[in-house]
Design a protein around this motif. Structure first.
Motif, mmCIF file in Angstrom:
data_model
loop_
_atom_site.group_PDB
_atom_site.id
_atom_site.type_symbol
_atom_site.label_atom_id
_atom_site.label_comp_id
_atom_site.label_asym_id
_atom_site.label_seq_id
_atom_site.Cartn_x
_atom_site.Cartn_y
_atom_site.Cartn_z
ATOM 1 N N ILE A 241 2.916 -60.797 -22.930
ATOM 2 C CA ILE A 241 3.792 -60.513 -21.785
ATOM 3 C C ILE A 241 4.847 -61.611 -21.763
ATOM 4 O O ILE A 241 4.511 -62.800 -21.756
ATOM 5 C CB ILE A 241 2.996 -60.480 -20.475
ATOM 6 N N VAL A 242 6.101 -61.204 -21.830
ATOM 7 C CA VAL A 242 7.201 -62.178 -21.819
ATOM 8 C C VAL A 242 7.466 -62.608 -20.382
ATOM 9 O O VAL A 242 7.558 -63.785 -20.085
ATOM 10 C CB VAL A 242 8.479 -61.563 -22.454
ATOM 11 N N LYS A 243 7.574 -61.619 -19.505
ATOM 12 C CA LYS A 243 7.806 -61.919 -18.088
ATOM 13 C C LYS A 243 7.571 -60.666 -17.253
ATOM 14 O O LYS A 243 7.546 -59.557 -17.788
ATOM 15 C CB LYS A 243 9.208 -62.486 -17.851
ATOM 16 N N SER A 244 7.438 -60.931 -15.964
ATOM 17 C CA SER A 244 7.311 -59.822 -15.036
ATOM 18 C C SER A 244 8.680 -59.172 -14.891
ATOM 19 O O SER A 244 9.698 -59.874 -14.872
ATOM 20 C CB SER A 244 6.828 -60.405 -13.711
ATOM 21 N N TYR A 245 8.731 -57.844 -14.821
ATOM 22 C CA TYR A 245 10.026 -57.159 -14.733
ATOM 23 C C TYR A 245 10.226 -56.552 -13.343
ATOM 24 O O TYR A 245 11.309 -56.598 -12.788
ATOM 25 C CB TYR A 245 10.096 -56.093 -15.826
ATOM 26 N N SER A 246 9.147 -55.984 -12.815
ATOM 27 C CA SER A 246 9.169 -55.452 -11.453
ATOM 28 C C SER A 246 7.724 -55.556 -10.963
ATOM 29 O O SER A 246 6.843 -55.911 -11.743
ATOM 30 C CB SER A 246 9.640 -53.985 -11.464
ATOM 31 N N PRO A 247 7.439 -55.246 -9.705
ATOM 32 C CA PRO A 247 6.055 -55.397 -9.245
ATOM 33 C C PRO A 247 5.051 -54.636 -10.131
ATOM 34 O O PRO A 247 3.936 -55.101 -10.339
ATOM 35 C CB PRO A 247 6.079 -54.832 -7.825
ATOM 36 N N SER A 248 5.459 -53.491 -10.702
ATOM 37 C CA SER A 248 4.475 -52.707 -11.468
ATOM 38 C C SER A 248 4.694 -52.772 -12.976
ATOM 39 O O SER A 248 3.908 -52.213 -13.746
ATOM 40 C CB SER A 248 4.513 -51.247 -11.011
ATOM 41 N N THR A 249 5.780 -53.400 -13.435
ATOM 42 C CA THR A 249 6.070 -53.393 -14.878
ATOM 43 C C THR A 249 6.275 -54.808 -15.425
ATOM 44 O O THR A 249 6.595 -55.740 -14.671
ATOM 45 C CB THR A 249 7.340 -52.563 -15.198
ATOM 46 N N VAL A 250 6.069 -54.906 -16.750
ATOM 47 C CA VAL A 250 6.266 -56.191 -17.439
ATOM 48 C C VAL A 250 7.140 -55.982 -18.672
ATOM 49 O O VAL A 250 7.201 -54.886 -19.226
ATOM 50 C CB VAL A 250 4.910 -56.816 -17.895
ATOM 51 N N HIS A 251 7.793 -57.047 -19.051
ATOM 52 C CA HIS A 251 8.499 -57.084 -20.337
ATOM 53 C C HIS A 251 7.492 -57.630 -21.349
ATOM 54 O O HIS A 251 7.029 -58.752 -21.212
ATOM 55 C CB HIS A 251 9.731 -58.002 -20.186
ATOM 56 N N SER A 252 7.132 -56.799 -22.345
ATOM 57 C CA SER A 252 6.161 -57.211 -23.370
ATOM 58 C C SER A 252 6.834 -57.267 -24.717
ATOM 59 O O SER A 252 7.844 -56.582 -24.949
ATOM 60 C CB SER A 252 5.029 -56.189 -23.495
ATOM 61 N N VAL A 253 6.226 -58.035 -25.620
ATOM 62 C CA VAL A 253 6.681 -58.004 -27.008
ATOM 63 C C VAL A 253 5.471 -57.759 -27.907
ATOM 64 O O VAL A 253 4.411 -58.362 -27.722
ATOM 65 C CB VAL A 253 7.465 -59.273 -27.402
ATOM 66 N N TYR A 254 5.645 -56.809 -28.824
ATOM 67 C CA TYR A 254 4.614 -56.483 -29.807
ATOM 68 C C TYR A 254 5.044 -57.034 -31.157
ATOM 69 O O TYR A 254 6.210 -56.901 -31.545
ATOM 70 C CB TYR A 254 4.457 -54.963 -29.944
ATOM 71 N N GLU A 255 4.093 -57.599 -31.875
ATOM 72 C CA GLU A 255 4.318 -57.939 -33.275
ATOM 73 C C GLU A 255 3.516 -56.913 -34.074
ATOM 74 O O GLU A 255 2.321 -56.686 -33.787
ATOM 75 C CB GLU A 255 3.843 -59.350 -33.580
ATOM 76 N N ALA A 256 4.149 -56.273 -35.042
ATOM 77 C CA ALA A 256 3.476 -55.169 -35.749
ATOM 78 C C ALA A 256 3.803 -55.215 -37.229
ATOM 79 O O ALA A 256 4.907 -55.610 -37.620
ATOM 80 C CB ALA A 256 3.943 -53.838 -35.159
ATOM 81 N N ILE A 257 2.823 -54.800 -38.035
ATOM 82 C CA ILE A 257 3.035 -54.714 -39.488
ATOM 83 C C ILE A 257 3.181 -53.237 -39.862
ATOM 84 O O ILE A 257 2.371 -52.400 -39.438
ATOM 85 C CB ILE A 257 1.835 -55.336 -40.260
ATOM 86 N N LEU A 258 4.205 -52.964 -40.648
ATOM 87 C CA LEU A 258 4.525 -51.581 -41.040
ATOM 88 C C LEU A 258 3.887 -51.250 -42.393
ATOM 89 O O LEU A 258 4.040 -52.004 -43.352
ATOM 90 C CB LEU A 258 6.051 -51.442 -41.137
ATOM 91 N N SER A 259 3.181 -50.093 -42.445
ATOM 92 C CA SER A 259 2.735 -49.573 -43.761
ATOM 93 C C SER A 259 3.597 -48.380 -44.103
ATOM 94 O O SER A 259 3.710 -47.442 -43.302
ATOM 95 C CB SER A 259 1.303 -49.070 -43.696
ATOM 96 N N LYS A 260 4.181 -48.391 -45.282
ATOM 97 C CA LYS A 260 5.061 -47.264 -45.684
ATOM 98 C C LYS A 260 4.392 -46.408 -46.738
ATOM 99 O O LYS A 260 3.629 -46.940 -47.547
ATOM 100 C CB LYS A 260 6.377 -47.810 -46.210
#
Ligand SMILES: C[S@@+](CC[C@H](N)C(=O)[O-])C[C@H]1O[C@@H](n2cnc3c(N)ncnc32)[C@H](O)[C@@H]1O
Length: 260
Positions: A241-260
């Motif tokens: 969670i990067v930060k709170s965005y509103s009372p019910s939502t958050v700013h999140s960041v996902y780190e993901a690995i791509l398989s092609k």
């Protein structure tokens, strides 16, 4: 030695109760942007003058809104004069006009995180580069950072910041990232936009097999991982969670690995 409390000084100068002095602000260089609560009951201009005096600022703005996919800032200058600021963070200079462009202190960890993730010789594509928030920290180790920004105002500062930081391995593109011409190209693909999930198709074309994607999004607190990651063969390795965005939502960041 007495340590002075700036909020106490502001409350005295502006003649408002200490607990009502606004604390929800950003300082960019020597300009301050304050987000006032709805129906704030005191004279905002008087408070802005007090902040300017105590914090020794160039300007104090009220944030009215940050709108649309280009994140255009709408502010009201309450005190001082509009100035293009130079904001220093982790040894990087970010030049920007705070009356037009945001610089969020809530994303500070993410800017640092990028500088740690990128390895020597890697190719980074920053699909929503803004003024270089992530491109500039990434450029310290990357071979090349391809920084795409659609908004001419932000693009102007991206180009300037590339020079100010001698980051000549940042290659700026003023275009819609959906038109970026290279596929199977990036070791790290950054999607620093709240609507990133709508751009996963293009991002997974740009990214190499087994490469890393950094995906920012706004989501409900406590929600499951979005199903769309599975559709694109993205394996999540971390969610913050990067930060709170509103009372019910958050700013999140996902780190993901791509398989092609
Ligand atoms: C939310 S801002 C970047 C915020 C930044 N990541 C931070 O840490 O504060 C997203 C940027 O993406 C740009 N943008 C939006 N849509 C775009 C598109 N289709 N192609 C390229 N840039 C785009 C906007 O102009 C804006 O500068």
């Amino acid at each position: 030695m007495r340590i002075s409390d700036p909020f106490l000084e502001i409350s005295k100068i502006a003649e408002i109760p200490y607990e009502l002095v606004p604390k929800n602000y950003e300082i960019i260089g020597k300009s301050m942007l304050i987000k006032f609560k709805n129906n704030f009951p005191f004279d905002k201009y008087r408070i802005a003058r007090a902040f300017k005096e105590v914090f020794k600022l160039h300007a104090v703005y009220e944030i009215l809104e940050i709108k649309g996919p280009l994140r255009i800032v709408n502010v009201n200058l309450l005190s001082g004069e509009r100035i293009v600021e130079q904001h220093m963070e982790n040894g990087i200079i970010y030049s920007l006009d705070p009356s037009k462009i945001m610089f969020s202190k809530g994303n500070k960890y993410e800017r640092w995180r990028i500088s740690q993730l990128v390895k020597e010789g890697q190719i980074v594509v920053d699909m929503f580069a803004g003024i270089g928030y992530y491109s500039l920290p990434a450029s310290k180790s990357a071979k090349e950072v391809h920084a795409i920004e659609i908004n001419p105002e932000s693009f102007h500062y991206l180009v300037m910041n590339r020079f100010l930081n001698n980051s000549f391995n940042v290659i700026p593109y003023q275009m819609d990232c959906r038109d970026f011409p290279y596929d199977n190209f990036a070791d790290i693909t950054i999607l620093g936009h709240f609507e990133s999930l709508n751009f996963l198709g293009k991002a997974t074309e740009i990214a190499k097999n087994n490469s890393l994607l950094m995906i920012h999004t706004i989501e409900k607190r406590g929600s499951q991982f979005p199903d769309i990651f599975r559709e694109y063969n993205l394996k999540i390795t971390s969610r913050r969670i990067v930060k709170s965005y509103s009372p019910s939502t958050v700013h999140s960041v996902y780190e993901a690995i791509l398989s092609k």
